[in-house]
Design a protein around this motif. Structure first.
Motif, mmCIF file in Angstrom:
data_model
loop_
_atom_site.group_PDB
_atom_site.id
_atom_site.type_symbol
_atom_site.label_atom_id
_atom_site.label_comp_id
_atom_site.label_asym_id
_atom_site.label_seq_id
_atom_site.Cartn_x
_atom_site.Cartn_y
_atom_site.Cartn_z
ATOM 1 N N ARG A 12 0.789 -0.988 -0.033
ATOM 2 C CA ARG A 12 -0.144 0.012 0.029
ATOM 3 C C ARG A 12 1.033 1.213 0.039
ATOM 4 O O ARG A 12 1.923 1.422 0.794
ATOM 5 N N ASN B 36 2.275 4.884 0.722
ATOM 6 C CA ASN B 36 1.712 5.803 1.923
ATOM 7 C C ASN B 36 2.786 7.055 1.691
ATOM 8 O O ASN B 36 4.044 6.792 1.482
ATOM 9 N N LYS B 37 2.029 8.206 1.335
ATOM 10 C CA LYS B 37 2.761 9.556 1.056
ATOM 11 C C LYS B 37 3.633 10.213 2.307
ATOM 12 O O LYS B 37 4.617 10.811 2.189
ATOM 13 N N ASN B 38 3.439 9.378 3.419
ATOM 14 C CA ASN B 38 4.058 9.902 4.662
ATOM 15 C C ASN B 38 5.501 9.288 4.721
ATOM 16 O O ASN B 38 6.296 9.437 5.716
ATOM 17 N N TYR C 262 -0.921 -5.953 5.469
ATOM 18 C CA TYR C 262 -0.653 -4.921 4.759
ATOM 19 C C TYR C 262 0.728 -4.176 4.876
ATOM 20 O O TYR C 262 1.264 -4.214 6.079
ATOM 21 N N ASP D 275 3.149 -1.050 4.033
ATOM 22 C CA ASP D 275 3.128 0.348 3.583
ATOM 23 C C ASP D 275 4.475 0.558 2.890
ATOM 24 O O ASP D 275 5.681 0.396 3.830
ATOM 25 N N GLU E 163 -0.891 7.754 -3.609
ATOM 26 C CA GLU E 163 -1.247 7.557 -2.198
ATOM 27 C C GLU E 163 -2.477 6.423 -2.050
ATOM 28 O O GLU E 163 -3.260 6.561 -2.996
ATOM 29 N N ASN E 164 -2.186 5.741 -1.110
ATOM 30 C CA ASN E 164 -3.411 4.592 -1.093
ATOM 31 C C ASN E 164 -3.454 3.652 -2.061
ATOM 32 O O ASN E 164 -4.462 2.728 -1.895
ATOM 33 N N GLN F 4 -3.434 0.014 -3.703
ATOM 34 C CA GLN F 4 -3.045 -1.150 -3.153
ATOM 35 C C GLN F 4 -2.851 -2.254 -4.288
ATOM 36 O O GLN F 4 -3.472 -2.196 -5.105
#
Length: 330
Positions: free
Chosen positions: A51, A53-55, A90, A92, A114-115, A117
């Motif tokens: 998945r 994850n932009k962070n 999941y 990330d 982002e997000n 999957q």
């Protein structure tokens, strides 16, 4: 982010869950001696899912956990009850992650938004219960399907840095110094080649609270496309940048030749890199007077906009940010 925390390559082992067994139960209760088959289906095994994850800026969180195992599906039971699906796992990953098969090196997919999957390994299907096999000629099937096994294997994750602007130059060209002045990043800075061994990212604050991301890519040397120096390990990070900022020091013997070497290395690695927006900045320009600048301008490469800047003396940096912003938004 410290340089040691920047991880752009890692191998992981993943296994999906096995499907649950179907039930071969026969219905029995008081006054109903032969109620027939009522065995439920097995549950699906858990998937292993990647998945975006932009962070996340690096694969560092996966450095200490490289094995991922999804849950097996539950078995079917009486009264046609389906078993519980196995819990998905999941993983990330930062945007810009490429996933390869660990054995064949084949690229399976990329995570860039982002997000997003993507199923890395599908869980096994649950087996069918015996009530699925009831027919006019076989009214009491006493068998059911076993669940399908899950999948497993090694996978290679590679990160291509997602940044708006990529700094391109020879070792010790002043890229890290410029990044530290334009952003809040704190890259390692020293007066020797290959101070930067891994990309550093910084956020440039522009007018009206607008920002863009700039990446300090480890220095290129001649032959980098063939793997010399840090070679392919850093060239792949340039592929994600929409604009390339070439940085060449003012005290270089031949600015035009150095620019052509840099351009040639990018072309040998991936010809499509030459389609990106390009800007040339002459660093350490505080060493030059107006007369020297005019002499240098006569020998600059053609077809690329050039600015004179100095990170230490804070010269030309506003014009540099303005030009980059216009290039990014046009």
């Amino acid at each position: 982010m410290t340089e040691g925390n920047f991880v752009d390559y890692i191998k992981i082992y993943a296994s999906s869950g096995k499907g649950g067994r179907g039930s071969a139960h026969l219905h029995r209760e008081k006054y109903i001696a032969k109620g027939g088959p009522d065995g439920g289906d097995g549950g699906r095994g858990g998937h292993v899912i990647l998945r975006g994850n932009k962070n996340m800026w690096t694969l560092f969180p996966l450095k200490f956990k490289r094995h991922f195992k999804a849950e097996h599906g539950g078995d079917g039971s009486k009264q046609r009850s389906t078993g519980k699906d196995g819990q998905d796992v999941y993983i990330d990953v930062p945007l810009g992650t490429i996933v390869r098969d660990g054995e064949t090196q084949e690229i399976l997919f990329e995570i860039t938004t982002e997000n997003t999957q993507q199923i890395l390994l599908e869980g096994g299907m649950g087996g069918l219960g015996n009530w699925n096999f009831k027919s006019s000629t076989n009214q009491t099937p006493r068998y059911a399907q076993p669940g399908i096994d899950g999948k497993e294997g090694w996978f290679q994750l590679e990160l291509k840095v997602l940044a708006d602007v990529g700094l391109v130059g020879f070792p010790n060209a002043g890229k890290s110094t410029l990044l530290s002045v334009l952003t809040a990043a704190k890259p390692k800075i020293a007066d020797y080649a290959f101070t930067t061994l891994k990309p550093n990212l910084g956020i440039v604050e522009y007018r009206d609270f607008q920002t863009f991301v700039i990446a300090d890519i480890p220095g290129i040397i001649e032959g980098a496309a063939e793997g010399k120096g840090l070679g392919h390990r850093f060239l792949r990070h340039i592929e994600r940048n929409s604009t390339l900022l070439f940085l060449i020091p003012a005290d270089t013997n031949d600015i035009k030749k150095e620019y052509e070497i840099l351009l040639n290395e990018l072309k040998k690695h991936n010809p499509e890199l030459l389609d990106k927006n390009r800007l040339l900045a002459i660093s350490k320009s505080d060493l030059l007077d107006d007369e020297l600048k005019e002499e240098i301008k006569k020998e600059l490469p053609k077809g690329i906009k050039t600015l004179f800047i100095s990170s230490v003396a804070q010269q030309g940096l506003v014009a540099l940010k303005d030009t980059l912003w216009q290039m990014l938004n046009n």
